[in-house]
Design an enzyme around this catalytic site. Sequence first.
Site, PDB file in Angstrom:
ATOM      1  N   GLU A  57      34.235  -1.101   1.895  1.00 60.37           N
ATOM      2  CA  GLU A  57      33.406  -0.996   3.102  1.00 60.37           C
ATOM      3  C   GLU A  57      32.921  -2.363   3.588  1.00 60.37           C
ATOM      4  OE1 GLU A  57      30.756   1.774   1.359  1.00 60.37           O
ATOM      5  OE2 GLU A  57      32.031   3.493   1.770  1.00 60.37           O
ATOM      6  N   ASP A  84      28.871   3.050  -6.017  1.00 52.08           N
ATOM      7  CA  ASP A  84      27.649   3.572  -5.416  1.00 52.08           C
ATOM      8  C   ASP A  84      26.618   3.776  -6.515  1.00 52.08           C
ATOM      9  OD1 ASP A  84      28.416   3.753  -2.806  1.00 52.08           O
ATOM     10  OD2 ASP A  84      28.501   5.930  -2.722  1.00 52.08           O
ATOM     11  N   HIS A 109      24.845   0.171  -3.050  1.00 50.97           N
ATOM     12  CA  HIS A 109      25.928  -0.291  -3.911  1.00 50.97           C
ATOM     13  C   HIS A 109      25.404  -1.214  -5.014  1.00 50.97           C
ATOM     14  CE1 HIS A 109      28.925   0.234  -0.330  1.00 50.97           C
ATOM     15  NE2 HIS A 109      28.842   1.335  -1.051  1.00 50.97           N
TER      16      HIS A 109
END
EC number: 5.3.1.25
Length: 591
Positions: free
Chosen positions: A337, A361, A528
């Site tokens: 991401e 995550d 994260h």
Amino acid sequence: MKKISLPKIGIRPVIDGRRMGVRESLEEQTMNMAKATAALLTEKLRHACGAAVECVISDTCIAGMAEAAACEEKFSSQNVGLTITVTPCWCYGSETIDMDPTRPKAIWGFNGTERPGAVYLAAALAAHSQKGIPAFSIYGHDVQDADDTSIPADVEEKLLRFARAGLAVASMKGKSYLSLGGVSMGIAGSIVDHNFFESWLGMKVQAVDMTELRRRIDQKIYDEAELEMALAWADKNFRYGEDENNKQYQRNAEQSRAVLRESLLMAMCIRDMMQGNSKLTDIGRVEESLGYNAIAAGFQGQRHWTDQYPNGDTAEAILNSSFDWNGVREPFVVATENDSLNGVAMLMGHQLTGTAQVFADVRTYWSPEAIERVTGHKLDGLAEHGIIHLINSGSAALDGSCKQRDSEGNPTMKPHWEISQQEADACLAATEWCPAIHEYFRGGGYSSRFLTEGGVPFTMTRVNIIKGLGPVLQIAEGWSVELPKDVHDILNKRTNSTWPTTWFAPRLTGKGPFTDVYSVMANWGANHGVLTIGHVGADFITLASMLRIPVCMHNVEETKVYRPSAWAAHGMDIEGQDYRACQNYGPLYKR
């Protein structure tokens, strides 16, 4: 193109310049300190790429301005990125110090009674503080005899910690972060801050639209023979997990093959964009063959790519691992991401350890009570106070399965130069590739799925940017936890069971953000985090102080916290000192 040389460690033996007896009596001892320091560092350390660390020793002992200048000229010509000054005696403080404002520097003053090495150390550090050029102090706890050439354990620990962190600083300088795409789903870490990279890390940001990846794939700007090798490797090594999609979204064999092919191509093309590939010149693509000199990268993916093309999960997982179809090799750093701040934490961890990094995550805090309620299982051991579920579809390195083994047979993640092909195969065998969930990834893809073995020490980190303050670093040392299979299955199926999982138990201190596991989760600054093998929080703290990034949260023992000596002048509480010093000195490469 000529390959960029690796940074070296400069060793500066300094000496009392008074001739007619004083200097002459100290030359051999002083130079032997330099040689012993160099021998230690070259024996114990490697660059993150696996290459041997080189030390450059001044041609002469340094007594004053002229010899300091000669030493600097030599260091400048040999890519010295950090320096260690050593002495067993009194020398002339400000006349002999390393004055480079951005090069990490330490001074080892020999603890002996015959000559006042400690006095020089104090005088030189005072000069560093007064001039605004922080330096690290190294001074042995116990007095040594003048003819003792050994390096005490406490001195060795500081020399190695300083050198590891200093090499990381020097290795990042001048490199780039490849931002492939833009902001992913509003994730703040993918709002790539050029000033942060330039001012704190000495890096550039190369921003490239994801259409460049599409162009390379569509126009065959890659090594076609390598693609066939990659497909054959995947056919041999990939085990596929269940397809949890509804029937109308499941792909047939031909469609699945196309998804796999494109996923592997993405890995190849992202790698080529990062580091270049000389084979592209053979097909007339000289410009593309150069790459972007990227030491780290991030791929936006969601959603502008993944709504129509295979996601980045396979490419990211393979690149971040220590092996692929070419065998065992240095892992890359690629952030899911395009979370550039998590990418920087990955980069720090890799530079400090040479190992692959696990991107995840920070998904769920499970209290002992909640787990007992939904599974009937009572947590114990490392997990007794609760656990954090670390899970993400994307770039978790396959090394994170911990199927590699240390010298005592314990599960671990090794530096890539220590990994055998059998261990790489074991990590692949422990991984399943599950078709991407259509609701998330309309273009398909494959997510790696593995479960990290329990009882492995890890350090979880994260960089955040705070407006008005700048970057901060979070550190949480702890362990992976192994749950009974039925308990894991129940918990895992409550989220997405096609993704890799690490159950993490941070080490608690009973204070502040480490009061309990819930507090760790509650104080984490973003969605994260990164897992680095081992309890290496102290190395992160030293590295952060070199870059002037304050640490806002850590559970490292106070005796292991090692920062420049000038931090002590910024108050009596060591974490407050860190904030005040970082603010006072500003980013290492001020802009």
